[in-house]
Design a protein around this motif. Structure first.
Motif, short mmCIF file in Angstrom:
data_model
loop_
_atom_site.label_atom_id
_atom_site.label_comp_id
_atom_site.label_asym_id
_atom_site.label_seq_id
_atom_site.Cartn_x
_atom_site.Cartn_y
_atom_site.Cartn_z
N TRP A 105 -2.29 23.94 -27.37
CA TRP A 105 -2.03 22.59 -26.87
C TRP A 105 -3.29 22.11 -26.13
O TRP A 105 -3.83 22.85 -25.30
CB TRP A 105 -0.90 22.57 -25.85
N ALA B 136 -2.20 26.70 -23.49
CA ALA B 136 -2.19 25.26 -23.19
C ALA B 136 -3.37 24.98 -22.28
O ALA B 136 -3.46 25.54 -21.19
CB ALA B 136 -0.88 24.90 -22.49
N ARG C 26 -2.11 18.69 -32.13
CA ARG C 26 -2.15 19.57 -30.94
C ARG C 26 -2.67 18.85 -29.71
O ARG C 26 -2.68 19.42 -28.62
CB ARG C 26 -3.09 20.73 -31.21
N ASP D 87 8.12 21.79 -27.39
CA ASP D 87 7.53 22.68 -28.40
C ASP D 87 8.01 24.12 -28.27
O ASP D 87 8.17 24.81 -29.28
CB ASP D 87 5.99 22.63 -28.32
#
Ligand code: UD1
Length: 367
Positions: free
Chosen positions: A149, A121, A170, A364
């Motif tokens: 992400w 992320a 995303r 998620d």
């Protein structure tokens, strides 16, 4: 992956501008029962003024591991983080790696994780200066290209990622975690005695920061730049907390001549926020300071040819004035002589970015 329903997030921070971004994310993750966190400090910045002090002031828990990489060339720093991260990731088995910003530590940690199949992320994704001579630009492009992400702070970030072919599902516009930290600390910062201690009056001084290689590495440019800054200082005191990289450059490249501005060591977070909040203007080549002055409503002159944060110019109080010393002086004089540029705070820069980001991760990772 952790066996229970609890998700394990391994967060990484390495250099000064990372600390105010990772702080609110860790707090949000630790407040939710579904997460466990593990914090790695790469040690890219290592001394009290550039690192330790921020952990204390921002109430960030001690890192669980410190890689102690220290300073070095780009290749050695990146390689050292990459090599040191791998065994930690193998041992900790996180469900996701959380990285912020665009420093060498951000890229190196990302690379170590994706090669182990750990999704990344990236917070503060999508920013582009379109200047590949900037080490941070390379870090941004590479980190974004392999992240799972991508959390962006402004619409330009979404456009840049779309142009690079990143799957839009995303990409999440979540606001600005650096502003979460500013919002949470603004009142405390304004109550600091920083101005009195330095003999300054609100609105009666300007703040200067400089550390980009494009400004400090070339001796002739540095000398010309300092002449212009000293002219500004004749009209309004320039308070100059000096980054270690700049201190070394000034000593080496100004031939022993001491600048006349008010030189200070690198400041802590609250002192620096206090200084910015009451300044007549800020002159800088930093990225984050362009955003902070926009939220504070303080005029900012950015001493660069480009910015990866265009919203601070389009909506905020930032002006891109380039690197030409004469133009910088003239633009500073315009602010001293004229009405201050007005701006507004961009959408979602409201103190709740970490909450939005963790909401996405929670959703998620539960799938
Ligand atoms: C790094 C980041 C930059 C960020 C900046 C903020 C990269 C590519 N660059 O650049 O994006 O804006 O941090 O500060 O990751 N030093 C100390 N004490 C420390 C750390 C460094 O004295 O705690 C000295 C070192 O001797 C070094 C110099 O500062 O030579 C520069 O540090 P370095 O981490 O190499 O890069 P920055 O220019 O700080």
């Amino acid at each position: 992956m952790s066996g229970s329903g609890t998700k394990r997030i391994l967060a990484v921070a390495g250099a000064r501008p990372n600390f105010m971004k990772i702080g609110p994310l860790l707090r949000e993750l630790r407040d939710r029962p579904g997460f466990e966190t593990y914090l790695v400090h790469t040690g890219q910045h290592y001394d009290q003024a550039m690192s330790g002090g921020f952990f204390e002031e921002l109430g960030i828990a001690e890192p669980d591991a410190n890689l102690g990489v220290g300073s070095g060339t780009h290749a050695s720093m990146t390689a050292d983080v990459l090599r040191a991260m791998e065994p930690i990731l193998i041992e900790q088995k996180p469900d996701a790696l959380l990285v912020v910003g665009d420093v060498n530590s951000t890229l190196a940690a990302t690379l170590a994780a994706v090669k182990l199949g750990i999704p990344v992320a990236h917070v503060e994704a999508g920013l582009r200066s379109f200047d590949r001579g900037m080490p941070e630009e390379i870090n941004r492009i590479l980190t974004d290209s392999v992240s799972h992400w991508l959390f962006v702070t402004e619409p330009a970030g979404e456009e840049n990622l779309a142009r690079e072919g990143i799957d839009p599902t995303r990409v999440h516009r979540s606001g600005n975690v650096m502003i979460d930290t500013l919002t949470a600390n603004a009142e405390k910062a304004r109550a600091q005695d920083t101005l009195a201690r330095l003999g300054l009056e609100a609105g009666g001084y300007a703040v200067l920061t400089l550390h980009r290689p494009s400004n400090v590495d070339d001796p002739a440019h540095l000398r010309a730049l300092f002449e212009a800054l000293e002219e500004i200082h004749q009209r309004i005191p320039l308070v100059f907390p000096i980054h270690p990289r700049t201190a070394a450059a000034v000593e080496e490249r100004l031939g022993g001549r001491k600048p006349s501005m008010m030189l200070l060591p690198p400041q802590g977070y609250l002192d620096f926020l206090c200084l910015m909040a009451s300044a007549r203007m800020v002159l800088t080549d930093s990225g984050g300071i362009q955003e902070e002055t926009t939220v504070l409503g303080v005029p900012c002159l950015t001493l660069r040819d480009n910015t990866e944060r265009p919203i601070t110019v389009e909506q905020g109080t930032n002006r891109l004035v380039g690197r030409d010393p004469e133009t910088i002086r003239n633009e500073a004089f315009k602010i001293l002589d004229g009405p201050a540029p007005e701006g507004r705070v961009p959408d979602l820069w409201d103190g709740s970015a970490a909450r939005r980001i963790v909401d996405v991760l929670e959703r998620d990772l539960a799938r």
